[in-house]
Design a protein around this motif. Structure first.
Motif, PDB file in Angstrom:
ATOM      1  N   PHE A  69     -26.228  18.586  -2.341  1.00  0.00           N
ATOM      2  CA  PHE A  69     -26.277  18.601  -1.031  1.00  0.00           C
ATOM      3  C   PHE A  69     -25.241  19.965  -0.464  1.00  0.00           C
ATOM      4  O   PHE A  69     -24.158  20.238  -1.062  1.00  0.00           O
ATOM      5  CB  PHE A  69     -25.338  17.084  -0.470  1.00  0.00           C
ATOM      6  N   GLY A  70     -25.534  20.188   0.682  1.00  0.00           N
ATOM      7  CA  GLY A  70     -24.726  21.251   1.185  1.00  0.00           C
ATOM      8  C   GLY A  70     -25.346  21.837   2.637  1.00  0.00           C
ATOM      9  O   GLY A  70     -26.329  21.503   3.214  1.00  0.00           O
ATOM     10  N   PRO A  71     -24.334  22.223   3.316  1.00  0.00           N
ATOM     11  CA  PRO A  71     -24.708  22.934   4.811  1.00  0.00           C
ATOM     12  C   PRO A  71     -25.174  24.415   4.652  1.00  0.00           C
ATOM     13  O   PRO A  71     -24.418  25.237   3.971  1.00  0.00           O
ATOM     14  CB  PRO A  71     -23.407  22.703   5.587  1.00  0.00           C
ATOM     15  N   LEU A  94     -28.328  20.838   7.424  1.00  0.00           N
ATOM     16  CA  LEU A  94     -27.843  20.075   6.147  1.00  0.00           C
ATOM     17  C   LEU A  94     -29.165  19.978   5.232  1.00  0.00           C
ATOM     18  O   LEU A  94     -30.147  19.226   5.639  1.00  0.00           O
ATOM     19  CB  LEU A  94     -27.244  18.696   6.676  1.00  0.00           C
ATOM     20  N   ILE A  95     -28.759  20.110   3.907  1.00  0.00           N
ATOM     21  CA  ILE A  95     -29.727  20.142   2.852  1.00  0.00           C
ATOM     22  C   ILE A  95     -29.303  19.321   1.923  1.00  0.00           C
ATOM     23  O   ILE A  95     -28.303  19.288   1.372  1.00  0.00           O
ATOM     24  CB  ILE A  95     -30.130  21.361   2.429  1.00  0.00           C
ATOM     25  N   SER A 112     -34.091  18.315   4.966  1.00  0.00           N
ATOM     26  CA  SER A 112     -33.196  18.910   5.678  1.00  0.00           C
ATOM     27  C   SER A 112     -33.332  18.296   6.970  1.00  0.00           C
ATOM     28  O   SER A 112     -34.065  17.862   7.505  1.00  0.00           O
ATOM     29  CB  SER A 112     -33.294  20.539   5.898  1.00  0.00           C
ATOM     30  N   HIS A 113     -32.073  18.521   7.697  1.00  0.00           N
ATOM     31  CA  HIS A 113     -31.838  18.096   9.197  1.00  0.00           C
ATOM     32  C   HIS A 113     -31.055  19.117   9.880  1.00  0.00           C
ATOM     33  O   HIS A 113     -30.024  19.565   9.329  1.00  0.00           O
ATOM     34  CB  HIS A 113     -31.194  16.524   9.427  1.00  0.00           C
ATOM     35  N   SER A 114     -31.429  19.545  11.026  1.00  0.00           N
ATOM     36  CA  SER A 114     -30.820  20.639  11.784  1.00  0.00           C
ATOM     37  C   SER A 114     -30.257  20.299  13.033  1.00  0.00           C
ATOM     38  O   SER A 114     -30.889  19.321  13.663  1.00  0.00           O
ATOM     39  CB  SER A 114     -31.760  21.999  12.061  1.00  0.00           C
ATOM     40  N   ASN A 147     -36.780  18.958  11.260  1.00  0.00           N
ATOM     41  CA  ASN A 147     -36.563  18.301  10.006  1.00  0.00           C
ATOM     42  C   ASN A 147     -37.684  18.886   9.028  1.00  0.00           C
ATOM     43  O   ASN A 147     -38.608  19.164   9.531  1.00  0.00           O
ATOM     44  CB  ASN A 147     -36.774  16.749  10.316  1.00  0.00           C
ATOM     45  N   THR A 148     -37.121  18.583   7.408  1.00  0.00           N
ATOM     46  CA  THR A 148     -38.138  19.135   6.668  1.00  0.00           C
ATOM     47  C   THR A 148     -38.054  18.089   5.737  1.00  0.00           C
ATOM     48  O   THR A 148     -36.956  17.674   5.186  1.00  0.00           O
ATOM     49  CB  THR A 148     -37.814  20.628   6.132  1.00  0.00           C
TER      50      THR A 148
END
Length: 193
Positions: A69-71, A94-95, A112-114, A147-148
């Motif tokens: 996890f990480g930004p 955020l991934i 991911s979400h942005s 989102n991905t």
């Protein structure tokens, strides 16, 4: 690391330069820090930093899992397609996901979400999502994705051959993209210590 982006023949060339640092810590922990910047061209530029932590767990002899996890944050000078004026936008992504090792097969799932400092619709950027996420499945896709989700499967049928298939679904506020790739890797010689 560095690369150049040119979307069409005779178009502007956007150079990018970056750095990455990976530290393997004790007890299966790993930390990755990275950054990149796009030099100013045609009123567009960007700089970004990212951080990712990962922890490996060996569950049995032939199965291991490593959640991560990480930004990642990018400050982008983008082009408004309607007015053709440069505007600034912040992009926080955020991934997260996991790497699973199953013998000769590795499976990675990620998403991911942005979050954005302004509405990204109608803004053009050359920031490559592979640089933002460090996942090859997003290669040759740019823009402000909302989102991905994606997956990567690697199989090594021989010691010198690895076959990798990648897929990513990219959801933007005003469009959807799919990215699919397949890549064989051949090891020409062994490294000797």
């Amino acid at each position: 690391v560095g690369h150049f982006v040119q979307e069409e023949s005779g178009g502007d060339i956007f150079p990018s330069l970056g750095a990455e640092f990976i530290q393997h810590l004790s007890n299966g922990y790993e930390l990755e820090a990275y950054s990149f910047g796009y030099f100013p061209v045609a009123n567009q530029s960007a700089w970004a930093v990212g951080l990712r932590g990962q922890k490996g767990f060996d569950l049995c002899e032939k199965f291991a899992i490593s959640p991560f996890f990480g930004p990642a944050f990018a400050q982008v000078r983008a082009l408004d397609e309607e007015t053709e004026k440069a505007v600034s936008i912040g992009h926080l992504m955020l991934i997260g996901g996991a790497v699973m090792e199953l013998g000769s097969v590795d499976l990675t799932v990620f998403g991911s979400h942005s979050f954005f400092s302004r509405n990204p619709v109608g803004l053009e950027t050359h920031v490559d999502l592979e640089e933002m996420t460090h996942f090859a499945a997003y290669e040759n896709n740019d823009g402000f994705t909302r989102n991905t989700v994606g997956a990567e499967v690697s199989h090594s049928p021989l010691d010198w051959l690895t076959l990798t298939a990648r897929y990513a679904l990219l959801l933007y506020k005003d469009e959807t993209r799919h990215a699919i790739s397949f890549a064989p890797t051949v090891e020409i010689c062994e490294n000797y210590e």
